[in-house]
Enzyme design. Structure first.
Site, PDB file in Angstrom:
ATOM      1  N   HIS A 171      83.157 109.682  14.571  1.00 20.49           N
ATOM      2  CA  HIS A 171      83.668 110.222  13.013  1.00 20.49           C
ATOM      3  C   HIS A 171      82.593 110.593  12.399  1.00 20.49           C
ATOM      4  O   HIS A 171      81.218 109.663  12.740  1.00 20.49           O
ATOM      5  CB  HIS A 171      83.743 108.610  12.210  1.00 20.49           C
ATOM      6  CG  HIS A 171      85.612 107.947  12.045  1.00 20.49           C
ATOM      7  ND1 HIS A 171      86.537 108.798  11.333  1.00 20.49           N
ATOM      8  CD2 HIS A 171      86.062 106.854  12.835  1.00 20.49           C
ATOM      9  CE1 HIS A 171      87.414 108.318  11.888  1.00 20.49           C
ATOM     10  NE2 HIS A 171      87.126 107.134  12.793  1.00 20.49           N
ATOM     11  N   CYS A 188      89.215 111.615  15.688  1.00 20.67           N
ATOM     12  CA  CYS A 188      89.953 110.494  16.214  1.00 20.67           C
ATOM     13  C   CYS A 188      91.626 110.188  16.136  1.00 20.67           C
ATOM     14  O   CYS A 188      92.031 110.807  17.336  1.00 20.67           O
ATOM     15  CB  CYS A 188      89.463 109.205  14.540  1.00 20.67           C
ATOM     16  SG  CYS A 188      89.776 107.385  16.138  1.00 20.67           S
ATOM     17  N   GLU A 242      81.684 112.491  10.119  1.00 22.69           N
ATOM     18  CA  GLU A 242      81.925 112.064   9.366  1.00 22.69           C
ATOM     19  C   GLU A 242      80.552 111.009   7.935  1.00 22.69           C
ATOM     20  O   GLU A 242      80.155 110.966   7.146  1.00 22.69           O
ATOM     21  CB  GLU A 242      82.678 111.983   7.849  1.00 22.69           C
ATOM     22  CG  GLU A 242      83.733 111.375   8.162  1.00 22.69           C
ATOM     23  CD  GLU A 242      84.685 111.256   9.476  1.00 22.69           C
ATOM     24  OE1 GLU A 242      86.036 110.383   9.102  1.00 22.69           O
ATOM     25  OE2 GLU A 242      84.433 111.676  10.705  1.00 22.69           O
TER      26      GLU A 242
END
Length: 508
Positions: A166, A79, A168
């Site tokens: 993202h 990002c 994660e």
């Protein structure tokens, strides 16, 4: 430890989550603020740049010197990290036409090792207001979405990668696969970080660090201090001296029960009942922070008095875990004081002891896995977290012995009920709060005006966020009836259905 990853934190709310995903791949990683790079970055085999609330176009945008990292080790920008790499290397970052937040689908996914087993139309999670309009000259697009042209790219001859989503977060369905591709296939890291490996490495390090020195550890009966104690015991044996202080604010019968548990663990433990010292100092005090500070001060006084009885002690061991460390060295300096509760910050000047923290690189769930590797009893590893100040912060308002006993009885009914109904292990933390209000009730033919308690039960992984548990209505009814019928002074029970954030787990 050679197979490790450096995560540079630019202030993203998801930085800890990146670390957790990397650890889940059995790869060790460390988080460092972007303005505090490790002295020797060559010890890391890969680097990940986190997201950030900043814009790369703003004057105060984080702008670290990456000259020792770029093209030296595989680098992944997430990002903000991806926008940073593009913006400062000849690309163009501009405001998005609309803020890109939420689910998106990958398209034009190139066949590349970075995207191995990441299919076309893979769901990803976006969270940014800027977007990369133009890539640097030496960069190649690897994937896009309907609204984001450069969702993934590579540069520096496949040494540097950027993604504007993202990986994660849970909503990026192939995010963990992508991280594995980057760390294992591209960076060549061997996934060898396991709880067994941690035990072996840590015990060896503790032996070297402590030698024949004596170490004092304040046991709480909780998971963290217990696991820390067993690790230290394996390293230095009888040179570990454990002290378990009863502040008078533990759960019902907890002081004696915990001491019995420790008897079977081979530890050198001394129990100190300091109930009178704590409760006398807390008399008439209602402010939550004042309560915590009094408890902290009296604990240090009692603990220091006992520690001085151990001749030649040079170290104080603490069960500090990684979230505490991260919060104390955040991008914007130490986190705002929500409550003064964890161990980071050192000791009073008069305690001339060095600090050893064997768990300070572990998350809570990792501590439990290490405990399992140490063959610790499930009854200890599965214990719910319990606040250091104990019931003092579950009694809203001033503290009296009568209130403590009332809350201990109500709490014991609730916790035992969770166990009896097979709910205890489905809950991360539970407890009862004694509220500073009386309410009207009817018992028999008499009007009552007595206390109200709130039940609290949450699910969580490490306490950073938490959701309230949907306990069965029949169970709540049973516990309410038992508390009101068995505990004198209580005539009303309510259930807390607040999540964290915005609420905290404890009420004070």
């Amino acid at each position: 430890m050679q197979n490790k990853v450096l995560i540079l934190d630019f202030g993203s709310q998801y930085t800890q989550l990146i670390a957790r995903r990397v650890r889940e791949l059995s790869i060790f990683c460390e988080i460092h603020p972007f303005h505090s790079l490790p002295a020797d970055v060559s010890t890391f085999k890969a680097v990940i740049l986190s997201g950030s609330p900043f814009s790369v176009r703003s004057d105060d945008a984080p702008h670290p010197d990456l000259s020792k990292i770029r093209t030296k080790v595989p680098l992944l920008g997430v990002c903000y990290g991806a926008q940073y790499l593009a913006h400062f290397n000849g690309g163009e970052v501009a405001p998005s036409s609309t803020r890109e937040y939420g689910r998106a689908r990958l398209a034009n996914v190139e066949k590349h090792p970075f995207l191995k087993n990441v299919p076309q139309d893979s769901q990803v999670w976006m969270s940014h207001s800027d977007t990369i309009k133009k890539l640097p000259e030496n960069a190649t697009q690897l994937a896009s979405t309907q609204d984001v042209a450069n969702a993934a790219y590579t540069m520096d001859d496949n040494m540097t990668f950027g993604i504007q989503f993202h990986p994660e977060v849970y909503h990026s369905t192939d995010g963990k696969q992508l991280l594995k591709n980057f760390l294992v296939d591209i960076a060549g890291i061997t996934p060898d970080w396991t709880s067994d490996a941690f035990v072996d490495t840590t015990v060896a390090q503790l032996k070297e660090q402590l030698g024949e020195d004596k170490v004092i550890l304040g046991l709480s009966g909780g998971v963290d201090s217990s696991v820390a104690a067993i690790l230290l015991h394996k390293a230095i044996g009888a040179n570990l001296h454990c002290i378990f202080v009863n502040n008078g604010l533990l759960r019902k019968d907890e002081f004696s029960e915990v001491l019995v548990q420790y008897e079977h663990m081979g530890l050198n433990v001394k129990g100190v009942d300091a109930t009178d010292a704590f409760l006398s100092q807390l008399e008439g005090v209602s402010d939550p922070e004042t309560k915590r500070k009094i408890i902290g001060r009296v604990f240090v006084e009692v603990f220091d008095d006992e520690a001085n009885k151990v001749e030649g002690a040079k170290w104080l061991a603490q069960g500090t875990i990684y979230p505490d460390v991260i919060e104390s060295v955040s991008v914007n300096g130490p986190s705002a004081t929500i409550k003064s509760h964890h161990n980071v910050g050192g000791l009073p000047d008069f305690m001339k002891l060095k600090v050893v923290e064997p768990l300070n690189m572990l998350f809570k769930d990792e501590v439990r896995r290490v405990g399992a590797s140490l063959n610790m009893a499930p009854s200890i590893l599965g214990r719910h977290p319990f606040p250091g100040p104990g019931l003092a912060i579950r009694i809203l308002g001033d503290i009296t012995r009568e209130k403590v006993k009332m809350l201990q009885e109500a709490d014991a009914i609730f916790i035992q009920g969770l166990r009896d109904h097979g709910l205890y292990d489905k809950v991360w933390q539970a407890g009862v709060m004694l509220l500073p209000v009386n309410s009207v009730g009817v018992m028999g033919d008499e009007r009552t005006y007595e206390k109200c308690v709130a039940l609290r039960a949450v699910t969580s992984t490490d306490g950073m966020t938490a959701d309230w548990v949907h306990l069965p209505y029949e169970f709540l009814q049973e516990i309410s009836n038992q508390i009101i019928n068995r505990v004198p002074g209580i005539n009303r029970v309510v259930y807390d259905i607040s999540s964290k954030p915005p609420a905290t787990i404890e009420w004070e």
